[in-house]
Design an enzyme around this catalytic site. Structure first.
Site, PDB file in Angstrom:
ATOM      1  N   GLY A  10      -8.008   3.032 -95.594  1.00  0.00           N
ATOM      2  CA  GLY A  10      -8.081   1.879 -96.495  1.00  0.00           C
ATOM      3  C   GLY A  10      -6.838   1.804 -97.363  1.00  0.00           C
ATOM      4  O   GLY A  10      -6.329   2.840 -97.797  1.00  0.00           O
ATOM      5  N   ARG A  72      -7.511   2.301 -89.212  1.00  0.00           N
ATOM      6  CA  ARG A  72      -8.263   3.555 -89.101  1.00  0.00           C
ATOM      7  C   ARG A  72      -8.243   3.945 -87.625  1.00  0.00           C
ATOM      8  O   ARG A  72      -9.089   3.501 -86.850  1.00  0.00           O
ATOM      9  CB  ARG A  72      -9.702   3.352 -89.581  1.00  0.00           C
ATOM     10  CG  ARG A  72      -9.804   3.011 -91.070  1.00  0.00           C
ATOM     11  CD  ARG A  72     -11.259   2.968 -91.516  1.00  0.00           C
ATOM     12  NE  ARG A  72     -11.392   2.376 -92.834  1.00  0.00           N
ATOM     13  CZ  ARG A  72     -11.277   3.051 -93.977  1.00  0.00           C
ATOM     14  NH1 ARG A  72     -11.021   4.337 -93.960  1.00  0.00           N
ATOM     15  NH2 ARG A  72     -11.437   2.419 -95.132  1.00  0.00           N
ATOM     16  N   ASP A 103      -8.874  11.704 -96.215  1.00  0.00           N
ATOM     17  CA  ASP A 103      -9.234  12.870 -95.396  1.00  0.00           C
ATOM     18  C   ASP A 103      -9.222  12.581 -93.901  1.00  0.00           C
ATOM     19  O   ASP A 103      -8.868  13.461 -93.105  1.00  0.00           O
ATOM     20  CB  ASP A 103     -10.552  13.507 -95.856  1.00  0.00           C
ATOM     21  CG  ASP A 103     -11.612  12.491 -96.186  1.00  0.00           C
ATOM     22  OD1 ASP A 103     -11.391  11.296 -95.919  1.00  0.00           O
ATOM     23  OD2 ASP A 103     -12.677  12.893 -96.693  1.00  0.00           O
ATOM     24  N   THR A 125      -6.550   7.668-101.873  1.00  0.00           N
ATOM     25  CA  THR A 125      -7.848   7.002-101.871  1.00  0.00           C
ATOM     26  C   THR A 125      -8.130   6.462-103.264  1.00  0.00           C
ATOM     27  O   THR A 125      -7.858   7.155-104.262  1.00  0.00           O
ATOM     28  CB  THR A 125      -9.015   7.907-101.439  1.00  0.00           C
ATOM     29  OG1 THR A 125     -10.239   7.201-101.640  1.00  0.00           O
ATOM     30  CG2 THR A 125      -9.091   9.210-102.228  1.00  0.00           C
ATOM     31  N   ILE A 126      -8.693   5.264-103.337  1.00  0.00           N
ATOM     32  CA  ILE A 126      -9.107   4.784-104.658  1.00  0.00           C
ATOM     33  C   ILE A 126     -10.343   5.556-105.119  1.00  0.00           C
ATOM     34  O   ILE A 126     -10.672   5.556-106.292  1.00  0.00           O
ATOM     35  CB  ILE A 126      -9.404   3.260-104.698  1.00  0.00           C
ATOM     36  CG1 ILE A 126     -10.559   2.882-103.775  1.00  0.00           C
ATOM     37  CG2 ILE A 126      -8.166   2.454-104.404  1.00  0.00           C
ATOM     38  CD1 ILE A 126     -11.174   1.533-104.087  1.00  0.00           C
ATOM     39  N   ASP A 127     -11.031   6.202-104.165  1.00  0.00           N
ATOM     40  CA  ASP A 127     -12.289   6.889-104.503  1.00  0.00           C
ATOM     41  C   ASP A 127     -12.072   8.163-105.325  1.00  0.00           C
ATOM     42  O   ASP A 127     -13.018   8.689-105.902  1.00  0.00           O
ATOM     43  CB  ASP A 127     -13.063   7.235-103.229  1.00  0.00           C
ATOM     44  CG  ASP A 127     -13.556   6.002-102.493  1.00  0.00           C
ATOM     45  OD1 ASP A 127     -13.442   4.899-103.047  1.00  0.00           O
ATOM     46  OD2 ASP A 127     -14.057   6.146-101.366  1.00  0.00           O
ATOM     47  N   ASP A 129     -11.587  11.205-104.450  1.00  0.00           N
ATOM     48  CA  ASP A 129     -12.483  12.307-104.064  1.00  0.00           C
ATOM     49  C   ASP A 129     -11.849  13.309-103.108  1.00  0.00           C
ATOM     50  O   ASP A 129     -12.554  13.980-102.365  1.00  0.00           O
ATOM     51  CB  ASP A 129     -13.781  11.731-103.462  1.00  0.00           C
ATOM     52  CG  ASP A 129     -13.534  10.939-102.187  1.00  0.00           C
ATOM     53  OD1 ASP A 129     -12.360  10.665-101.867  1.00  0.00           O
ATOM     54  OD2 ASP A 129     -14.524  10.595-101.509  1.00  0.00           O
ATOM     55  N   ARG A 162     -30.666 -11.611-118.133  1.00  0.00           N
ATOM     56  CA  ARG A 162     -30.824 -11.030-116.794  1.00  0.00           C
ATOM     57  C   ARG A 162     -30.365  -9.581-116.759  1.00  0.00           C
ATOM     58  O   ARG A 162     -29.564  -9.154-117.584  1.00  0.00           O
ATOM     59  CB  ARG A 162     -29.907 -11.754-115.795  1.00  0.00           C
ATOM     60  CG  ARG A 162     -30.365 -13.099-115.386  1.00  0.00           C
ATOM     61  CD  ARG A 162     -29.267 -13.778-114.560  1.00  0.00           C
ATOM     62  NE  ARG A 162     -29.747 -15.075-114.128  1.00  0.00           N
ATOM     63  CZ  ARG A 162     -28.964 -16.099-113.817  1.00  0.00           C
ATOM     64  NH1 ARG A 162     -27.653 -15.977-113.878  1.00  0.00           N
ATOM     65  NH2 ARG A 162     -29.486 -17.232-113.425  1.00  0.00           N
ATOM     66  N   MET A 169     -17.023   0.632-105.232  1.00  0.00           N
ATOM     67  CA  MET A 169     -16.758   1.547-104.117  1.00  0.00           C
ATOM     68  C   MET A 169     -17.007   2.989-104.538  1.00  0.00           C
ATOM     69  O   MET A 169     -17.057   3.307-105.721  1.00  0.00           O
ATOM     70  CB  MET A 169     -15.356   1.340-103.577  1.00  0.00           C
ATOM     71  CG  MET A 169     -15.261   0.114-102.676  1.00  0.00           C
ATOM     72  SD  MET A 169     -13.665   0.000-101.862  1.00  0.00           S
ATOM     73  CE  MET A 169     -13.963  -1.403-100.771  1.00  0.00           C
ATOM     74  N   ARG A 171     -17.857   6.132-101.628  1.00  0.00           N
ATOM     75  CA  ARG A 171     -18.700   6.483-100.475  1.00  0.00           C
ATOM     76  C   ARG A 171     -19.455   7.788-100.712  1.00  0.00           C
ATOM     77  O   ARG A 171     -20.673   7.859-100.558  1.00  0.00           O
ATOM     78  CB  ARG A 171     -17.755   6.601 -99.279  1.00  0.00           C
ATOM     79  CG  ARG A 171     -18.272   7.208 -98.062  1.00  0.00           C
ATOM     80  CD  ARG A 171     -17.264   7.084 -96.958  1.00  0.00           C
ATOM     81  NE  ARG A 171     -17.211   5.708 -96.503  1.00  0.00           N
ATOM     82  CZ  ARG A 171     -18.083   5.170 -95.652  1.00  0.00           C
ATOM     83  NH1 ARG A 171     -19.061   5.908 -95.158  1.00  0.00           N
ATOM     84  NH2 ARG A 171     -17.990   3.917 -95.297  1.00  0.00           N
ATOM     85  N   GLU A 222     -21.402   2.386-104.025  1.00  0.00           N
ATOM     86  CA  GLU A 222     -21.866   1.942-102.700  1.00  0.00           C
ATOM     87  C   GLU A 222     -22.592   3.030-101.899  1.00  0.00           C
ATOM     88  O   GLU A 222     -23.433   2.731-101.071  1.00  0.00           O
ATOM     89  CB  GLU A 222     -20.677   1.440-101.877  1.00  0.00           C
ATOM     90  CG  GLU A 222     -19.655   2.543-101.621  1.00  0.00           C
ATOM     91  CD  GLU A 222     -18.434   2.124-100.833  1.00  0.00           C
ATOM     92  OE1 GLU A 222     -18.387   0.981-100.333  1.00  0.00           O
ATOM     93  OE2 GLU A 222     -17.506   2.939-100.720  1.00  0.00           O
ATOM     94  N   ARG A 266     -29.914  -9.905-110.735  1.00  0.00           N
ATOM     95  CA  ARG A 266     -28.910 -10.363-109.766  1.00  0.00           C
ATOM     96  C   ARG A 266     -27.967  -9.205-109.457  1.00  0.00           C
ATOM     97  O   ARG A 266     -27.954  -8.187-110.160  1.00  0.00           O
ATOM     98  CB  ARG A 266     -28.093 -11.523-110.340  1.00  0.00           C
ATOM     99  CG  ARG A 266     -28.889 -12.729-110.745  1.00  0.00           C
ATOM    100  CD  ARG A 266     -29.404 -13.483-109.530  1.00  0.00           C
ATOM    101  NE  ARG A 266     -30.091 -14.686-109.962  1.00  0.00           N
ATOM    102  CZ  ARG A 266     -29.513 -15.880-110.085  1.00  0.00           C
ATOM    103  NH1 ARG A 266     -28.220 -16.017-109.836  1.00  0.00           N
ATOM    104  NH2 ARG A 266     -30.219 -16.926-110.475  1.00  0.00           N
ATOM    105  N   GLN A 274     -11.375  -4.273-105.627  1.00  0.00           N
ATOM    106  CA  GLN A 274     -10.973  -3.027-106.292  1.00  0.00           C
ATOM    107  C   GLN A 274      -9.727  -2.394-105.694  1.00  0.00           C
ATOM    108  O   GLN A 274      -9.081  -1.561-106.314  1.00  0.00           O
ATOM    109  CB  GLN A 274     -12.114  -1.996-106.202  1.00  0.00           C
ATOM    110  CG  GLN A 274     -13.343  -2.410-106.963  1.00  0.00           C
ATOM    111  CD  GLN A 274     -14.577  -1.668-106.457  1.00  0.00           C
ATOM    112  OE1 GLN A 274     -14.925  -0.628-106.987  1.00  0.00           O
ATOM    113  NE2 GLN A 274     -15.239  -2.198-105.441  1.00  0.00           N
TER     114      GLN A 274
HETATM  115  O1  F6P Z   1     -10.771   3.856 -99.285  1.00  0.00           O
HETATM  116  C1  F6P Z   1     -12.109   4.309 -99.406  1.00  0.00           C
HETATM  117  C2  F6P Z   1     -13.006   3.146 -99.467  1.00  0.00           C
HETATM  118  O2  F6P Z   1     -12.575   2.427-100.545  1.00  0.00           O
HETATM  119  C3  F6P Z   1     -14.497   3.462 -99.563  1.00  0.00           C
HETATM  120  O3  F6P Z   1     -14.999   3.527-100.857  1.00  0.00           O
HETATM  121  C4  F6P Z   1     -15.104   2.318 -98.806  1.00  0.00           C
HETATM  122  O4  F6P Z   1     -16.347   2.694 -98.259  1.00  0.00           O
HETATM  123  C5  F6P Z   1     -14.106   2.072 -97.740  1.00  0.00           C
HETATM  124  O5  F6P Z   1     -12.863   2.356 -98.305  1.00  0.00           O
HETATM  125  C6  F6P Z   1     -14.146   0.665 -97.195  1.00  0.00           C
HETATM  126  O6  F6P Z   1     -12.998   0.415 -96.457  1.00  0.00           O
HETATM  127  P1  F6P Z   1     -12.828  -0.700 -95.333  1.00  0.00           P
HETATM  128  O7  F6P Z   1     -13.855  -1.754 -95.601  1.00  0.00           O
HETATM  129  O8  F6P Z   1     -11.448  -1.196 -95.528  1.00  0.00           O
HETATM  130  O9  F6P Z   1     -13.004  -0.035 -94.039  1.00  0.00           O
END
Ligand code: F6P
Length: 344
Positions: A10, A72, A103, A125-127, A129, A162, A169, A171, A222, A266, A274
Site C-alpha cells: 500500500g 502487491r 512486512d 506502513t501507515i499502520d 506496526d 447521533r 485503517m 489491520r 478495520e 451512523r 488516510q
Molecule cells: O498499508 C496497510 C493498509 O493501510 C492496511 O491498514 C489496509 O488493510 C490495507 O493497507 C489496505 O490496502 P489496499 O486497499 O490498498 O490493498
C-alpha cells in the site's frame, strides 16, 4: 554503484521523501547511478523501470504517494520468480536493491537477500506496526488526517443527537485508532488487539446520553473483531500474500449499537483518504532520514537488513527480525485508552 529502488504494498505518505534522499546522497556523496522499478516487484519481473536522477527526483520529497507506483506482488509464489529477478537485475547491471515496503514486501527482500541478491529494506506502513522500529513514516500523516475527520464528526453527531462510528485503517494493530481517537476526543476507541465488548461500548455511549451529551463518537480500527461475526471482510478478496481485504466493521458495529441502545447510529469509513495527500513535516523528515540511512547501508554491504528508528536514532536490524511479528499496542496504550474513558 548502480542502485535500484522500488516501492511495494500500500502506498504511504513519505515514500517519495525516502527516494529523494537516497538518490541525492547516493549521487552527491557516493557517485552512484539510480533506476526505479515501477509497480513494486511486478516492475522487476517485467523489467519496467525509469532512471532516477537529481533532476527527476527534485522536489518529490514534498509529495504524497510514490513516483514509482506500487503493487502487491509476491515473487515467492511465482514459479521461476527469483530467477527472473536475478536475470533482470543482471541485465540492468544492478549492484544493489533498496526495497521500500511493509512486512510482505520485505519478506520478498529477505528471500532475495538469502538467495545472493544485494538487497536492503526500508520499512513502510501507515499502520505503524513493523516490529523493531519505533515509527514508520506515513503514520503521522494518517493520524493527522484521521484526527481531523474525528474532530469534524463531533459537531454533526452533536447536532443530530447521533452516534457516529469512524472506521480507520489498522489491520493487526490499533495505532491509528488509538492516536486519532484520543487526539480527536472520541468517547470510545476500539483496536484489533482486543475483541470488542459490545456491552461496554453501549454503556460508555449511554453514559454520554445520561450526562447531558446526546451524541457519541466511536473510533474503530478495520481489523477489530466483533462479537460473533469476528473480522469484517469487505469484498471477500484476498491479496497475493493471503491477506483478506478488510472493510465494513464500522457499519456492522453501528447496526449493533443502534439495535442495543436505540440511539440513531451512523458510520463513516475513512479508508484510503488516510493514505492520500502530502506527508506531514514529520514524515518528510523521517522519510529522508530513512533514505539517507538506506544508501549508507548499501555502501556498507548490509544485505538482508532494514533501516529502523530506535528512539531518536536511525539504525538497522535484520529483515528477519522486522517481519517476525507485528508491533502491536501494549498495556501502556490500553491504560491510556481506559484512563480517558468514562467510568461505567
Ligand atoms: O498499508 C496497510 C493498509 O493501510 C492496511 O491498514 C489496509 O488493510 C490495507 O493497507 C489496505 O490496502 P489496499 O486497499 O490498498 O490493498
Amino acid at each position: 554503484m548502480r542502485v535500484a529502488l522500488l516501492t511495494g504494498g500500500g502506498d504511504c505518505p513519505g515514500l517519495n521523501a525516502v527516494i529523494y534522499a537516497a538518490v541525492k546522497k547516493g549521487i552527491n556523496h557516493y557517485g552512484d547511478e539510480f533506476i526505479g522499478f515501477l509497480n513494486g516487484w511486478k516492475g522487476v519481473l517485467e523489467n519496467q523501470w525509469i532512471p532516477l536522477t537529481l533532476e527527476s527526483t527534485d522536489g518529490i520529497q514534498l509529495k504524497g504517494g510514490t513516483i514509482l507506483h506500487s503493487s502487491r506482488t509476491n515473487v515467492k509464489k511465482i514459479p521461476g520468480g527469483i530467477e527472473k529477478v536475478q536475470e533482470v537485475l543482471k541485465e540492468n547491471k544492478i549492484d544493489a536493491l533498496i526495497a521500500l515496503g511493509g512486512d510482505d514486501t520485505q519478506s520478498v527482500t529477505l528471500f532475495l537477500a538469502e538467495n545472493g541478491i544485494s538487497a536492503v529494506g526500508v520499512p513502510k506502513t501507515i499502520d505503524n506496526d513493523i516490529n523493531g522500529t519505533d515509527a514508520t513514516f506515513g503514520y503521522d500523516t494518517a493520524v493527522s488526517i484521521a484526527t481531523e475527520a474525528v474532530d469534524r464528526i463531533h459537531t454533526t453527531a452533536d447536532s443530530h443527537n447521533r452516534v457516529i462510528v469512524v472506521e480507520v485503517m489498522g489491520r493487526d494493530a490499533g495505532w491509528i485508532a488509538m492516536a486519532s481517537g484520543i487526539a480527536g476526543g472520541a468517547h470510545v476507541v476500539l483496536v484489533p488487539e482486543k475483541p470488542v465488548d459490545l456491552d461496554h461500548v453501549c454503556a460508555l455511549l449511554k453514559y454520554n446520553y445520561d450526562h447531558g451529551k446526546h451524541y457519541g463518537v466511536v473510533v474503530v480500527a478495520e481489523g477489530c473483531h466483533l462479537p460473533e461475526s469476528g473480522q469484517i471482510l469487505g469484498s471477500g478478496k484476498v491479496d497475493s500474500f493471503g491477506h483478506a481485504q478488510l472493510s465494513g466493521v464500522g457499519e456492522a458495529l453501528a447496526k449493533l449499537i443502534e439495535e442495543k441502545t436505540g440511539f440513531e447510529t451512523r458510520s463513516v469509513n475513512l479508508g484510503h483518504t488516510q493514505r492520500g495527500g502530502v506527508p506531514t513535516a514529520y514524515d518528510r523528515l523521517l522519510g529522508q532520514r530513512y533514505g539517507l540511512h538506506a544508501i549508507d547501508m548499501v555502501h556498507e554491504g548490509k544485505w538482508g537488513r532494514i533501516a529502523v528508528l530506535k528512539g531518536t536514532d536511525i539504525t538497522d536490524i535484520t529483515i528477519k527480525e522486522a517481519i517476525s511479528t507485528n508491533r502491536r499496542l501494549d498495556q501502556r496504550f490500553f491504560d491510556v485508552i481506559a484512563g480517558l474513558e468514562a467510568k461505567v
